[in-house]
Design an enzyme around this catalytic site. Structure first.
Site, PDB file in Angstrom:
ATOM      1  N   ARG A  25       0.826  -1.216   0.000  1.00 20.97           N
ATOM      2  CA  ARG A  25       0.000   0.000   0.000  1.00 20.97           C
ATOM      3  C   ARG A  25       0.862   1.268   0.000  1.00 20.97           C
ATOM      4  O   ARG A  25       0.518   2.245   0.654  1.00 20.97           O
ATOM      5  CB  ARG A  25      -0.928   0.048   1.215  1.00 20.97           C
ATOM      6  N   ARG A  29      -3.650   6.696   0.837  1.00 17.44           N
ATOM      7  CA  ARG A  29      -4.175   7.913   1.458  1.00 17.44           C
ATOM      8  C   ARG A  29      -3.225   8.631   2.408  1.00 17.44           C
ATOM      9  O   ARG A  29      -3.518   9.722   2.853  1.00 17.44           O
ATOM     10  CB  ARG A  29      -5.481   7.577   2.195  1.00 17.44           C
ATOM     11  N   ARG A  38      -7.639  11.647  -5.609  1.00 17.55           N
ATOM     12  CA  ARG A  38      -8.885  10.969  -5.230  1.00 17.55           C
ATOM     13  C   ARG A  38     -10.071  11.916  -5.088  1.00 17.55           C
ATOM     14  O   ARG A  38     -11.222  11.496  -5.073  1.00 17.55           O
ATOM     15  CB  ARG A  38      -8.680  10.156  -3.954  1.00 17.55           C
ATOM     16  N   ASP A  74      -6.515  -2.937  -7.534  1.00 15.74           N
ATOM     17  CA  ASP A  74      -7.062  -3.592  -6.348  1.00 15.74           C
ATOM     18  C   ASP A  74      -7.216  -5.066  -6.669  1.00 15.74           C
ATOM     19  O   ASP A  74      -7.289  -5.442  -7.845  1.00 15.74           O
ATOM     20  CB  ASP A  74      -8.422  -2.999  -5.960  1.00 15.74           C
ATOM     21  N   TYR A 149     -14.571 -12.037  -0.034  1.00 18.92           N
ATOM     22  CA  TYR A 149     -15.340 -10.823  -0.357  1.00 18.92           C
ATOM     23  C   TYR A 149     -16.584 -11.162  -1.166  1.00 18.92           C
ATOM     24  O   TYR A 149     -17.660 -10.596  -0.962  1.00 18.92           O
ATOM     25  CB  TYR A 149     -14.477  -9.832  -1.159  1.00 18.92           C
TER      26      TYR A 149
HETATM   27  O1  CP3 Z   1       0.304   0.622  -3.360  1.00 18.82           O
HETATM   28  C1  CP3 Z   1      -0.172  -0.524  -3.396  1.00 18.82           C
HETATM   29  O2  CP3 Z   1       0.068  -1.400  -2.543  1.00 18.82           O
HETATM   30  C2  CP3 Z   1      -0.986  -0.915  -4.614  1.00 18.82           C
HETATM   31  C3  CP3 Z   1      -2.363  -0.759  -4.455  1.00 18.82           C
HETATM   32  C4  CP3 Z   1      -3.287  -1.773  -3.796  1.00 18.82           C
HETATM   33  C5  CP3 Z   1      -4.605  -1.414  -3.458  1.00 18.82           C
HETATM   34  N1  CP3 Z   1      -5.256  -2.548  -3.034  1.00 18.82           N
HETATM   35  C6  CP3 Z   1      -5.187  -0.076  -3.604  1.00 18.82           C
HETATM   36  C7  CP3 Z   1      -6.244   0.309  -2.654  1.00 18.82           C
HETATM   37  C8  CP3 Z   1      -3.114  -3.133  -3.514  1.00 18.82           C
HETATM   38  C9  CP3 Z   1      -1.890  -4.015  -3.654  1.00 18.82           C
HETATM   39  C10 CP3 Z   1      -4.373  -3.604  -3.027  1.00 18.82           C
HETATM   40  C11 CP3 Z   1      -4.635  -5.010  -2.678  1.00 18.82           C
HETATM   41  C12 CP3 Z   1      -5.783  -5.323  -1.812  1.00 18.82           C
HETATM   42  N2  CP3 Z   1      -7.052  -4.814  -1.855  1.00 18.82           N
HETATM   43  C13 CP3 Z   1      -5.754  -6.328  -0.820  1.00 18.82           C
HETATM   44  C14 CP3 Z   1      -4.569  -7.175  -0.485  1.00 18.82           C
HETATM   45  C15 CP3 Z   1      -3.599  -6.411   0.361  1.00 18.82           C
HETATM   46  C16 CP3 Z   1      -4.039  -6.257   1.786  1.00 18.82           C
HETATM   47  O3  CP3 Z   1      -4.162  -5.086   2.214  1.00 18.82           O
HETATM   48  O4  CP3 Z   1      -4.204  -7.264   2.456  1.00 18.82           O
HETATM   49  C17 CP3 Z   1      -7.019  -6.380  -0.225  1.00 18.82           C
HETATM   50  C18 CP3 Z   1      -7.450  -7.283   0.914  1.00 18.82           C
HETATM   51  C19 CP3 Z   1      -7.845  -5.420  -0.875  1.00 18.82           C
HETATM   52  C20 CP3 Z   1      -9.255  -5.108  -0.619  1.00 18.82           C
HETATM   53  C21 CP3 Z   1      -9.383  -3.683  -0.206  1.00 18.82           C
HETATM   54  N3  CP3 Z   1      -9.460  -2.617  -1.095  1.00 18.82           N
HETATM   55  C22 CP3 Z   1      -9.350  -3.135   1.098  1.00 18.82           C
HETATM   56  C23 CP3 Z   1      -9.286  -3.953   2.371  1.00 18.82           C
HETATM   57  C24 CP3 Z   1      -9.408  -1.736   0.977  1.00 18.82           C
HETATM   58  C25 CP3 Z   1      -9.280  -0.704   2.085  1.00 18.82           C
HETATM   59  C26 CP3 Z   1     -10.547  -0.100   2.550  1.00 18.82           C
HETATM   60  C27 CP3 Z   1     -10.265   1.259   3.147  1.00 18.82           C
HETATM   61  O5  CP3 Z   1     -10.817   2.239   2.614  1.00 18.82           O
HETATM   62  O6  CP3 Z   1      -9.478   1.341   4.102  1.00 18.82           O
HETATM   63  C28 CP3 Z   1      -9.486  -1.436  -0.397  1.00 18.82           C
HETATM   64  C29 CP3 Z   1      -9.494  -0.101  -1.005  1.00 18.82           C
HETATM   65  C30 CP3 Z   1      -8.164   0.319  -1.486  1.00 18.82           C
HETATM   66  N4  CP3 Z   1      -7.405  -0.376  -2.375  1.00 18.82           N
HETATM   67  C31 CP3 Z   1      -7.483   1.510  -1.153  1.00 18.82           C
HETATM   68  C32 CP3 Z   1      -6.287   1.528  -1.893  1.00 18.82           C
HETATM   69  C33 CP3 Z   1      -5.223   2.587  -1.950  1.00 18.82           C
HETATM   70  C34 CP3 Z   1      -8.005   2.549  -0.154  1.00 18.82           C
HETATM   71  C35 CP3 Z   1      -7.955   3.955  -0.543  1.00 18.82           C
HETATM   72  C36 CP3 Z   1      -8.928   4.512  -1.493  1.00 18.82           C
HETATM   73  O7  CP3 Z   1     -10.136   4.220  -1.446  1.00 18.82           O
HETATM   74  O8  CP3 Z   1      -8.449   5.342  -2.274  1.00 18.82           O
END
Ligand code: CP3
Length: 344
Positions: A25, A29, A38, A74, A149
């Protein structure tokens, strides 16, 4: 532009100039520039626009001096193309209004022509390969983590619906896991063809399994995923990551991966003893350590680095960067790791 290949060397357990660093990540944010972008676009809108997506992918590389970029996307990106609409809700995560609960829901899923449906992923990767001077990591979600999910309809504490299907409906479980394995094999191949230089499989939520259940319900599918991608291209390092997996590490290694990603609940020494010397290790600073005073943070990083006794180590967090972290904290940490004297 000199290409920094320390990350790829570490994945292959070759000698490195410094211990390579990247952060799960690393685009997100905690970055003011990301928050700004965003304001104009949703996460999936960024993913669909190669120029902007490449910019968001590059931002942390330029800002933190890390040794690898990870494609901004994602784990759910390919799932829409497989016939399961989803939405990523602010501060919640992926949500699915019509969760997958039975055989007929699964029968509606497909392995699409990803090259056509996800052409924007190919374009983003191609753009990034022209722009980056560090390796580009592609990724996918592992079948269980994706299934969790899709069956729950969103994030979950106990995965009751998912595990009910798994225990009660063997045919549906097998069908769901297999369609996800087939889909992720094709999705990873697409990323290889486009130019991804390493691939990480995120089985983030698999730590909820006992060893017995992992062997019965997850391991065979993960083996098929890793074996298939390896036989397609055996030069691209594959990273296998999960959270809360200390009790599963030997099975995770058996499932596959050139690099095993660890969270912070196990020490590097203990993990090495379980995993042996024929895989690389990635990890494993507690993401909340980034909120500790600088000297304590550096002590915690040193504790990890001092346990690295051989080539084949990539420094990372044990899970993703959280939104309140300071950019400077991460940048200083990268330099601290780079300056750490190599033992080998
Ligand atoms: O920089 C990086 O690592 C690349 C981007 C990335 C995102 N998601 C962007 C994202 C990666 C590698 C992921 C993988 C992902 N997504 C996983 C596996 C990694 C982990 O954290 O275990 C999982 C379980 C997800 C599912 C998911 N998507 C979650 C749990 C969330 C967070 C919810 C929140 O708002 O806190 C997301 C949304 C998400 N994916 C964000 C980002 C940057 C959150 C920010 C946003 O909405 O802009």
């Amino acid at each position: 532009m000199v290409f920094n290949d320390n990350f790829l060397k570490a994945c292959r357990r070759e000698k490195v100039e410094h211990i390579p660093v990247w952060y799960m990540r690393q685009a997100g944010r905690y970055q003011p520039e990301y928050k700004k972008i965003r304001e104009s676009y949703t996460l999936m809108e960024i993913v669909h626009q190669p120029e902007i997506c490449a910019e968001v992918t590059r931002m942390p590389v330029e800002e933190l001096d890390v040794d690898a970029a990870i494609l901004f996307s994602d784990i759910m990106t390919p799932i829409g193309a497989m016939g399961v609409p989803f939405e990523i809700r602010e501060n919640i995560g992926p949500c699915i209004d019509n969760p997958i609960r039975n055989a007929s829901d699964i029968a509606r899923m497909k392995t699409p022509d990803f090259k056509k449906e996800l052409s924007y992923v190919t374009e983003t990767i191609q753009l990034l390969r022209q722009q980056l001077s560090v390796p580009l990591i592609g990724f996918c979600g592992a079948p269980y983590t994706l299934a969790s999910y899709m069956v729950e309809g969103g994030p979950s504490k106990n995965y009751i619906h998912t595990k009910s299907m798994m225990y009660n409906n063997a045919i549906a479980w097998e069908a769901l896991m297999n369609v996800l394995v087939d889909g992720m094999i094709e999705y990873l191949k697409l990323q290889i063809d486009a130019g991804a230089q390493a691939l990480q499989v995120f089985d983030s939520w698999v730590g909820s399994f006992s060893r017995e259940d992992y062997k019965a319900y997850v391991l065979p599918y993960m083996k098929r995923l890793f074996t298939s991608v390896k036989s397609y291209n055996n030069r691209i390092p594959l990273i296998h990551f999960g959270v809360n997996t200390a009790h599963l590490l030997d099975l995770i290694k058996e499932a596959g991966g050139d690099v095993i990603g660890l969270d912070w609940r196990i020490s590097i020494t203990d993990a090495r003893n379980i995993l042996g010397n024929d895989v690389a290790i990635q990890g494993n600073l507690d993401p909340t350590a980034l909120y500790a005073p600088k000297n304590q943070l550096e002590e915690k990083a040193s504790l990890i680095l001092e346990q690295v006794k051989q080539s084949g180590f990539v420094f990372n967090l044990g899970h993703g960067v959280t939104p309140q972290v300071q950019v400077k904290t991460l940048k200083d940490l990268t330099h601290f790791v780079h300056d750490f004297e190599l033992k080998n």
